[in-house]
Design an enzyme around this catalytic site. Structure first.
Site, PDB file in Angstrom:
ATOM      1  N   ASN A 110     -11.277  -1.354   0.177  1.00 36.69           N
ATOM      2  CA  ASN A 110     -10.226  -0.983   1.132  1.00 36.69           C
ATOM      3  C   ASN A 110      -9.769  -2.055   2.101  1.00 36.69           C
ATOM      4  O   ASN A 110      -9.160  -1.736   3.129  1.00 36.69           O
ATOM      5  CB  ASN A 110     -10.641   0.274   1.889  1.00 36.69           C
ATOM      6  CG  ASN A 110     -10.253   1.522   1.123  1.00 36.69           C
ATOM      7  OD1 ASN A 110      -9.118   1.647   0.680  1.00 36.69           O
ATOM      8  ND2 ASN A 110     -11.183   2.435   0.931  1.00 36.69           N
TER       9      ASN A 110
ATOM     10  N   ARG B 237     -10.010  -1.960   9.061  1.00 31.34           N
ATOM     11  CA  ARG B 237     -10.545  -0.615   8.853  1.00 31.34           C
ATOM     12  C   ARG B 237     -12.019  -0.569   9.270  1.00 31.34           C
ATOM     13  O   ARG B 237     -12.836   0.057   8.617  1.00 31.34           O
ATOM     14  CB  ARG B 237     -10.388  -0.193   7.390  1.00 31.34           C
ATOM     15  CG  ARG B 237     -10.154   1.309   7.190  1.00 31.34           C
ATOM     16  CD  ARG B 237     -10.355   1.758   5.762  1.00 31.34           C
ATOM     17  NE  ARG B 237      -9.889   3.128   5.577  1.00 31.34           N
ATOM     18  CZ  ARG B 237     -10.357   3.972   4.684  1.00 31.34           C
ATOM     19  NH1 ARG B 237     -11.307   3.608   3.858  1.00 31.34           N
ATOM     20  NH2 ARG B 237      -9.880   5.180   4.581  1.00 31.34           N
TER      21      ARG B 237
ATOM     22  N   ASP C  67      -2.219   5.615  -3.222  1.00 37.57           N
ATOM     23  CA  ASP C  67      -2.582   6.639  -2.236  1.00 37.57           C
ATOM     24  C   ASP C  67      -1.401   7.557  -1.940  1.00 37.57           C
ATOM     25  O   ASP C  67      -1.558   8.578  -1.283  1.00 37.57           O
ATOM     26  CB  ASP C  67      -3.066   5.985  -0.932  1.00 37.57           C
ATOM     27  CG  ASP C  67      -4.542   5.624  -1.003  1.00 37.57           C
ATOM     28  OD1 ASP C  67      -5.225   6.087  -1.931  1.00 37.57           O
ATOM     29  OD2 ASP C  67      -5.011   4.873  -0.124  1.00 37.57           O
TER      30      ASP C  67
ATOM     31  N   TRP D 247       0.851  -1.178   0.000  1.00 31.92           N
ATOM     32  CA  TRP D 247       0.000   0.000   0.000  1.00 31.92           C
ATOM     33  C   TRP D 247       0.904   1.251   0.000  1.00 31.92           C
ATOM     34  O   TRP D 247       1.908   1.291   0.707  1.00 31.92           O
ATOM     35  CB  TRP D 247      -0.910  -0.015   1.247  1.00 31.92           C
ATOM     36  CG  TRP D 247      -1.682   1.260   1.367  1.00 31.92           C
ATOM     37  CD1 TRP D 247      -2.783   1.616   0.639  1.00 31.92           C
ATOM     38  CD2 TRP D 247      -1.397   2.352   2.238  1.00 31.92           C
ATOM     39  NE1 TRP D 247      -3.189   2.872   1.002  1.00 31.92           N
ATOM     40  CE2 TRP D 247      -2.362   3.356   1.983  1.00 31.92           C
ATOM     41  CE3 TRP D 247      -0.420   2.593   3.203  1.00 31.92           C
ATOM     42  CZ2 TRP D 247      -2.385   4.576   2.665  1.00 31.92           C
ATOM     43  CZ3 TRP D 247      -0.435   3.806   3.882  1.00 31.92           C
ATOM     44  CH2 TRP D 247      -1.422   4.775   3.613  1.00 31.92           C
TER      45      TRP D 247
ATOM     46  N   CYS E  55     -10.270   1.696  -7.870  1.00 26.95           N
ATOM     47  CA  CYS E  55      -9.366   2.021  -6.780  1.00 26.95           C
ATOM     48  C   CYS E  55      -9.471   0.910  -5.753  1.00 26.95           C
ATOM     49  O   CYS E  55     -10.546   0.358  -5.536  1.00 26.95           O
ATOM     50  CB  CYS E  55      -9.806   3.359  -6.170  1.00 26.95           C
ATOM     51  SG  CYS E  55      -8.929   3.827  -4.663  1.00 26.95           S
TER      52      CYS E  55
ATOM     53  N   LYS F  17     -15.742   6.808  -8.402  1.00 23.22           N
ATOM     54  CA  LYS F  17     -14.461   6.258  -7.942  1.00 23.22           C
ATOM     55  C   LYS F  17     -14.844   5.043  -7.109  1.00 23.22           C
ATOM     56  O   LYS F  17     -15.350   5.182  -5.996  1.00 23.22           O
ATOM     57  CB  LYS F  17     -13.701   7.290  -7.115  1.00 23.22           C
ATOM     58  CG  LYS F  17     -12.421   6.751  -6.483  1.00 23.22           C
ATOM     59  CD  LYS F  17     -11.720   7.832  -5.683  1.00 23.22           C
ATOM     60  CE  LYS F  17     -10.530   7.296  -4.907  1.00 23.22           C
ATOM     61  NZ  LYS F  17      -9.934   8.355  -4.063  1.00 23.22           N
ATOM     62  N   TRP F  18     -14.650   3.858  -7.664  1.00 20.45           N
ATOM     63  CA  TRP F  18     -15.093   2.596  -7.035  1.00 20.45           C
ATOM     64  C   TRP F  18     -13.922   2.048  -6.218  1.00 20.45           C
ATOM     65  O   TRP F  18     -12.944   1.578  -6.791  1.00 20.45           O
ATOM     66  CB  TRP F  18     -15.530   1.615  -8.120  1.00 20.45           C
ATOM     67  CG  TRP F  18     -16.015   0.287  -7.615  1.00 20.45           C
ATOM     68  CD1 TRP F  18     -15.350  -0.599  -6.830  1.00 20.45           C
ATOM     69  CD2 TRP F  18     -17.291  -0.321  -7.894  1.00 20.45           C
ATOM     70  NE1 TRP F  18     -16.113  -1.709  -6.599  1.00 20.45           N
ATOM     71  CE2 TRP F  18     -17.301  -1.572  -7.236  1.00 20.45           C
ATOM     72  CE3 TRP F  18     -18.407   0.055  -8.630  1.00 20.45           C
ATOM     73  CZ2 TRP F  18     -18.391  -2.447  -7.309  1.00 20.45           C
ATOM     74  CZ3 TRP F  18     -19.491  -0.823  -8.704  1.00 20.45           C
ATOM     75  CH2 TRP F  18     -19.481  -2.053  -8.041  1.00 20.45           C
ATOM     76  N   ASP F  19     -14.060   2.116  -4.902  1.00 25.05           N
ATOM     77  CA  ASP F  19     -12.951   1.779  -4.007  1.00 25.05           C
ATOM     78  C   ASP F  19     -13.168   0.410  -3.357  1.00 25.05           C
ATOM     79  O   ASP F  19     -14.276  -0.156  -3.384  1.00 25.05           O
ATOM     80  CB  ASP F  19     -12.847   2.873  -2.930  1.00 25.05           C
ATOM     81  CG  ASP F  19     -11.428   3.038  -2.384  1.00 25.05           C
ATOM     82  OD1 ASP F  19     -10.604   2.126  -2.570  1.00 25.05           O
ATOM     83  OD2 ASP F  19     -11.165   4.085  -1.764  1.00 25.05           O
TER      84      ASP F  19
ATOM     85  N   ASP G   5     -15.128  12.724  -2.404  1.00 25.18           N
ATOM     86  CA  ASP G   5     -14.585  11.456  -1.916  1.00 25.18           C
ATOM     87  C   ASP G   5     -15.377  10.975  -0.700  1.00 25.18           C
ATOM     88  O   ASP G   5     -16.529  11.389  -0.467  1.00 25.18           O
ATOM     89  CB  ASP G   5     -13.075  11.599  -1.648  1.00 25.18           C
ATOM     90  CG  ASP G   5     -12.313  10.292  -1.859  1.00 25.18           C
ATOM     91  OD1 ASP G   5     -12.310   9.459  -0.938  1.00 25.18           O
ATOM     92  OD2 ASP G   5     -11.738  10.098  -2.944  1.00 25.18           O
ATOM     93  N   ASP G   6     -14.789  10.105   0.064  1.00 24.40           N
ATOM     94  CA  ASP G   6     -15.412   9.429   1.203  1.00 24.40           C
ATOM     95  C   ASP G   6     -16.064  10.431   2.171  1.00 24.40           C
ATOM     96  O   ASP G   6     -15.536  11.525   2.373  1.00 24.40           O
ATOM     97  CB  ASP G   6     -14.293   8.658   1.929  1.00 24.40           C
ATOM     98  CG  ASP G   6     -14.816   7.572   2.828  1.00 24.40           C
ATOM     99  OD1 ASP G   6     -16.030   7.526   3.070  1.00 24.40           O
ATOM    100  OD2 ASP G   6     -13.990   6.756   3.289  1.00 24.40           O
TER     101      ASP G   6
HETATM  102  C1  GLA Z   1      -8.827   4.756  -0.110  1.00 19.59           C
HETATM  103  C2  GLA Z   1      -8.529   5.508  -1.396  1.00 19.59           C
HETATM  104  C3  GLA Z   1      -8.326   6.971  -1.083  1.00 19.59           C
HETATM  105  C4  GLA Z   1      -9.561   7.516  -0.408  1.00 19.59           C
HETATM  106  C5  GLA Z   1      -9.880   6.715   0.838  1.00 19.59           C
HETATM  107  C6  GLA Z   1     -11.207   7.121   1.430  1.00 19.59           C
HETATM  108  O1  GLA Z   1      -7.708   4.721   0.710  1.00 19.59           O
HETATM  109  O2  GLA Z   1      -7.430   4.969  -2.048  1.00 19.59           O
HETATM  110  O3  GLA Z   1      -8.038   7.697  -2.262  1.00 19.59           O
HETATM  111  O4  GLA Z   1     -10.634   7.469  -1.307  1.00 19.59           O
HETATM  112  O5  GLA Z   1      -9.927   5.319   0.567  1.00 19.59           O
HETATM  113  O6  GLA Z   1     -11.534   6.421   2.568  1.00 19.59           O
END
Ligand code: GLA
Length: 712
Positions: free
Chosen positions: A461, A424, A528, A182, A506, A457-459, A347-348
């Site tokens: 994590n 997380r 990131d 990461w 993502c 932006k499809w994340d 974003d988030d």
């Molecule tokens: C991941 C993404 C970041 C951001 C965070 C939000 O880490 O890679 O760019 O969107 O989540 O929680």
């Protein structure tokens, strides 16, 4: 010349992908498909006349070793099998029997060869597929496995590769891959390939930051610009495995497929399973040559909308983190529009009770306190500024503290007698279950419609753990592949029903970058880590496999919030301009002078982006050099762009000249250098390739420049 030719009498099948040849020979008496040639172009008659490689000279050898297209478990084979089976009675070894082959042609555009095999005594059939396209030196391979009987017990595919790629015998082999973690993805490693079996894999249920499903092999002599290189990439977004095998006798083969070890496929009577596509590329033009071939392949045969220019985006994550509100997003949108951004991504933090990462994932309605009137006013405001509107989503995840988890605790991957490992504060939803993917499709589709969302932006994590599925399927390990197929299905439906929608893949940065996800997205979030110095290395590794147009790169604040490094704005821009440029800083804290400089750089990027995003890419040195750069040449060679960087101060002014390949030798190019060191120059493409330019960047650390070349 045809893309595929057959010589019936010798059983030779030759494919001719753009200037190269890929030749196999079927040997009906042995039930095998033998590899003959992969490399520079040979005519069919030359391939037919090739003498066979000598077999083993003693009784301990393996006559098939390293020379079969899909080695099975069985017979005199001792290398790792690409296909291994367990029948209901516990028996495994296969005895392949050749059923036949067929060639299908799509006019001059493509050709597909299918070779059908069958176990001599048991109910399993498999078909080796090969497809080549005109003007691409890429061979696509995949394998379809079928339970050959209408009834009877399940057949377990223990190993079920897409392909084995065989290399010509050489005195040495070297392997290149991209590895990392990461915030430190895509570090290129190039090492001698050890005798034995070298495994690259993801056991995480997603592609992974640690290793990417791509490997290149050469004989230890290739350079960036010259020499033979073979590479392969596999289109998987779940777990995957690549085994590079170097036998003690000196052969080399690479087995590629979906799923890590132990991820088996259970085939019920009458059903089939198709492996993902694995692509192979050969080039005699070194590592740069295979990269350009892969880039062109991604553009021409993978991306859903390759010609759409990537917009200059603004993303709020580093500016506002989870604290997004209508007021602060509107302020950022105003500032981003003034700079020339074309897409604004929230974003988030915009949904549920998402005040931090402890809650809210799964509850995809606007955060009541932060957006009391919903997202419509912000979306309208962004559209009113002439920008597109984007949203961050993480559809595959759920926080334990969420209404969704309270309502559907059974929707997560878990094993009933194991403690779930929370990461997380989140668990993974089981996207192999139609109830879950239908739910995801519905809220995503509704949200896109309700707020005129242009971009997601499809994340993703966290990696899998306790990856049991609560569907009624017996085979739980297959979830490591099936979850990703569920994700692909939702993306495909969304794109079909919202044709203007664009998507960025993502996974905590570059944890899901592969040919399968690129088939349904437009770009990827590379890492990131937005520190421009770290990024140069990440981008260098990324470029080995994937084209600049999908490589999302932001200019963020200085000092960088992650690394603390202070880097001039200009250098940060030149670094991010090497891909799909975005801005990710807190613009409300940028000075007027910084904002003016940024607006100028964005305007310049828009002038050159067609060449950067859709041109051919030539790497000029590497981040290990004192200075390095990248050259992009437009497809008609009438324009080119060079970006160059030097992190440290130069101890001497003289650097090796900057020679520029790939231009039209007869055209005269006029150069414009945005650092002013070169002045105005007009020179032919031939002279730029043979002699080059003075390479010196302006003095001092963090020196960079952008050169534009226009030919006539
Ligand atoms: C991941 C993404 C970041 C951001 C965070 C939000 O880490 O890679 O760019 O969107 O989540 O929680």
């Amino acid at each position: 010349m045809s893309l595929a030719e057959v010589d019936e009498s010798s059983g030779t099948i030759a494919l001719f992908p753009a200037g190269t040849s890929y030749v196999v020979r079927i040997e009906p008496d042995r039930g095998t498909v033998r590899h003959v040639h992969w490399g520079d172009r040979l005519a069919l008659r030359e391939a037919v006349a090739l003498p066979a490689e000598p077999g083993p000279g003693d009784s301990f050898g393996d006559p098939w070793d390293g020379a079969e297209e899909l080695p099975v478990d069985g017979g005199l084979r001792y290398g790792p099998p690409a296909l291994e089976v367990r029948y209901a009675d516990g028996t495994g070894p296969l005895e392949p029997h050749l059923v036949g082959f067929e060639v299908e042609r799509g006019g001059d555009a493509w050709a597909e060869v299918r070779v059908n095999l069958r176990d001599a005594a048991r109910p399993l059939d498999w078909t080796l597929h090969y497809r080549v396209h005109a003007a691409s030196p890429v061979v696509e391979r995949w394998t379809e496995y079928r339970h050959g009987h209408p009834s009877g017990a399940d057949v377990l595919l223990v190993r079920h590769a897409s392909a084995q790629w065989n290399l010509p015998v050489r005195s040495d082999y070297r392997m290149s891959g991209v590895f990392g973690q990461w915030a430190g993805e895509f570090a290129l490693q190039r090492r001698p390939l050890a005798v034995g079996e070298t495994t690259l894999t993801s056991r995480r249920g997603h592609t992974g930051h640690q290793s990417n499903p791509w490997v290149a092999i050469d004989a230890g002599e290739a350079t960036e610009t010259d020499g033979q290189v073979w590479c392969t990439a596999t289109a998987t977004s779940g777990s995957w495995r690549i085994e590079a095998v170097r036998s003690p006798e000196g052969r080399c083969g690479v087995i590629c497929g979906a799923g890590h070890e132990g991820v088996e496929v259970s085939l019920a009577a009458g059903t089939s399973w198709t492996s993902p596509v694995s692509v192979g590329v050969y080039s005699a033009a070194g590592f740069g040559g295979v990269s350009r071939a892969l880039h062109a392949y991604v553009r021409e045969h993978v991306l859903p909308a390759p010609e759409r220019p990537r917009p200059v985006l603004y993303n709020s994550w580093e500016a506002t983190s989870f604290e997004v509100t209508f007021a602060n997003q509107r302020r950022l949108a105003d500032a981003a529009a003034e700079l020339g951004a074309e897409l604004f991504v929230v974003d988030d933090g915009w949904f549920g009770r998402r005040d931090d990462d402890r809650a809210g994932l799964g509850d995809w309605t606007p955060h009541r306190r932060r957006f009391p009137d919903g997202l419509r006013p912000l979306s309208d405001h962004v559209h009113g500024l002439g920008m597109r509107f984007g949203l961050w989503v993480e559809p595959e995840m759920v926080n334990v503290d969420s209404d969704l988890y309270r309502a559907h605790p059974d929707w997560v991957l878990h094993l009933p007698d194991r403690t779930p490992s929370v990461q997380r504060h989140q668990l993974v939803l089981d996207f192999s279950r139609p109830a879950v993917t239908d739910w995801a499709y519905e809220w995503l589709s509704r949200t896109i419609g309700a707020y005129d969302v242009d971009f997601l932006k499809w994340d993703f994590n966290r990696s899998f753990s306790e990856a049991g599925s609560h569907g009624d399927r017996r085979d739980r390990r297959a979830i490591f592949m099936e979850h990703a197929e569920g994700v692909h299905g939702v993306l495909d439906r969304l794109r079909r029903d919202h044709p203007r929608l664009e998507v960025e893949s993502c996974a905590g940065g570059g944890g899901r970058v592969d040919l399968a996800v690129l088939a349904r997205t437009d770009q990827v979030w590379t890492s990131d880590n937005t520190d421009a110095v770290d990024r140069l290395r990440i981008q260098y590794g990324f470029s080995q496999v994937y084209p600049a147009q999908v490589m999302s790169a932001w200019v963020t604040d200085s000092p960088n919030p992650m690394t603390g490094r202070t880097i001039p704005l200009r250098f940060r821009f030149h670094c991010a301009m090497a891909g799909a440029l975005g801005i990710g800083g807190d613009l409300t804290r940028w000075s007027r002078q910084e904002r003016e400089e940024a607006a100028g750089m964005i305007a310049l990027y828009k002038e050159v982006r067609e060449v950067v995003q859709h041109g051919r890419q030539y790497r000029l040195g590497s981040p290990d050099d004192l200075q390095h750069g990248v050259l992009y040449v437009s497809r008609d060679r009438s324009e080119a762009v060079v970006l160059q960087w030097r992190v440290g101060a130069a101890t001497r002014t003289l650097q090796p000249r900057l020679r520029l390949p790939g231009l039209d030798p007869d055209a005269v190019y006029t150069l414009h250098d945005d650092s002013g060191t070169l002045g105005s120059v007009s020179v032919t493409g031939a002279a730029l390739a043979a002699h080059g330019l003075p390479a010196g960047l302006p003095a001092g650390p963090y020196s960079s420049r952008l050169l534009r070349l226009r030919g006539r």
